[in-house]
Motif scaffolding. Structure first.
Motif, short mmCIF file in Angstrom:
data_model
loop_
_atom_site.label_atom_id
_atom_site.label_comp_id
_atom_site.label_asym_id
_atom_site.label_seq_id
_atom_site.Cartn_x
_atom_site.Cartn_y
_atom_site.Cartn_z
N HIS A 1 0.79 -1.23 0.00
CA HIS A 1 0.00 0.00 0.00
C HIS A 1 0.82 1.28 0.00
CE1 HIS A 1 -3.91 -2.10 0.62
NE2 HIS A 1 -3.14 -2.97 1.24
N ARG B 1 -6.18 0.02 -2.96
CA ARG B 1 -6.37 -1.35 -3.43
C ARG B 1 -6.96 -2.21 -2.34
NH1 ARG B 1 -0.63 -3.69 -4.99
NH2 ARG B 1 -1.70 -5.72 -4.97
N ASP B 2 -7.58 -3.29 -2.77
CA ASP B 2 -8.12 -4.30 -1.86
C ASP B 2 -7.44 -5.61 -2.24
OD1 ASP B 2 -9.61 -6.30 -0.61
OD2 ASP B 2 -11.45 -5.13 -0.68
N LYS C 1 -9.58 -8.77 -2.72
CA LYS C 1 -10.41 -8.82 -3.92
C LYS C 1 -9.61 -8.67 -5.21
CE LYS C 1 -14.49 -6.94 -1.58
NZ LYS C 1 -15.50 -5.84 -1.57
#
Length: 120
Positions: free
Chosen positions: A55, A71-72, A75
């Motif tokens: 991140h 961002r994830d 997912k």
């Protein structure tokens, strides 16, 4: 089949906001650095924003203070929040990511792009 699919583009008035999304789909075993680029016909492709797996982020000077990348990891998705949009932000925005696919190596993938138009 591994692919990156962008969504969220569209038309907006100056000063408006949009959020772009990009999902890495298919048989993906890992996602490394993810990026957003933009391209205007006749111009060079411009790196807009970068985010690492941990991140850490970086954005271009031209969008600093207006655009945010996130961002994830669960997912396999990356987002670009765009605020205070200007006509000069009009471009096709592309998602780019280093994906660990069935070859066992991280390879560079690109989405097909999503159009962002800023106009009154």
């Amino acid at each position: 089949q591994v692919q990156l699919v962008e969504s969220g583009g569209g038309s907006v008035q100056p000063g408006g906001s949009l959020r772009l999304s990009c999902e890495a789909s298919g048989t993906v075993f890992g996602v490394n650095t993810m990026r957003w680029y933009r391209h205007v016909p006749g111009n060079r492709r411009e790196l807009v924003a970068t985010i690492t797996r941990s991140h850490l982020t970086d954005v271009a000077d031209s969008v600093k203070g207006r655009f945010t990348i996130s961002r994830d990891n669960a997912k396999n998705m990356v987002y670009l929040r765009m605020n205070s949009l200007k006509p000069e932000d009009t471009a096709v925005y592309f998602c780019n990511a280093e994906l660990l696919d069935s070859t066992g190596e991280y390879r560079d993938y690109w989405g097909r792009g999503t159009q962002v138009t800023v106009s009154s």
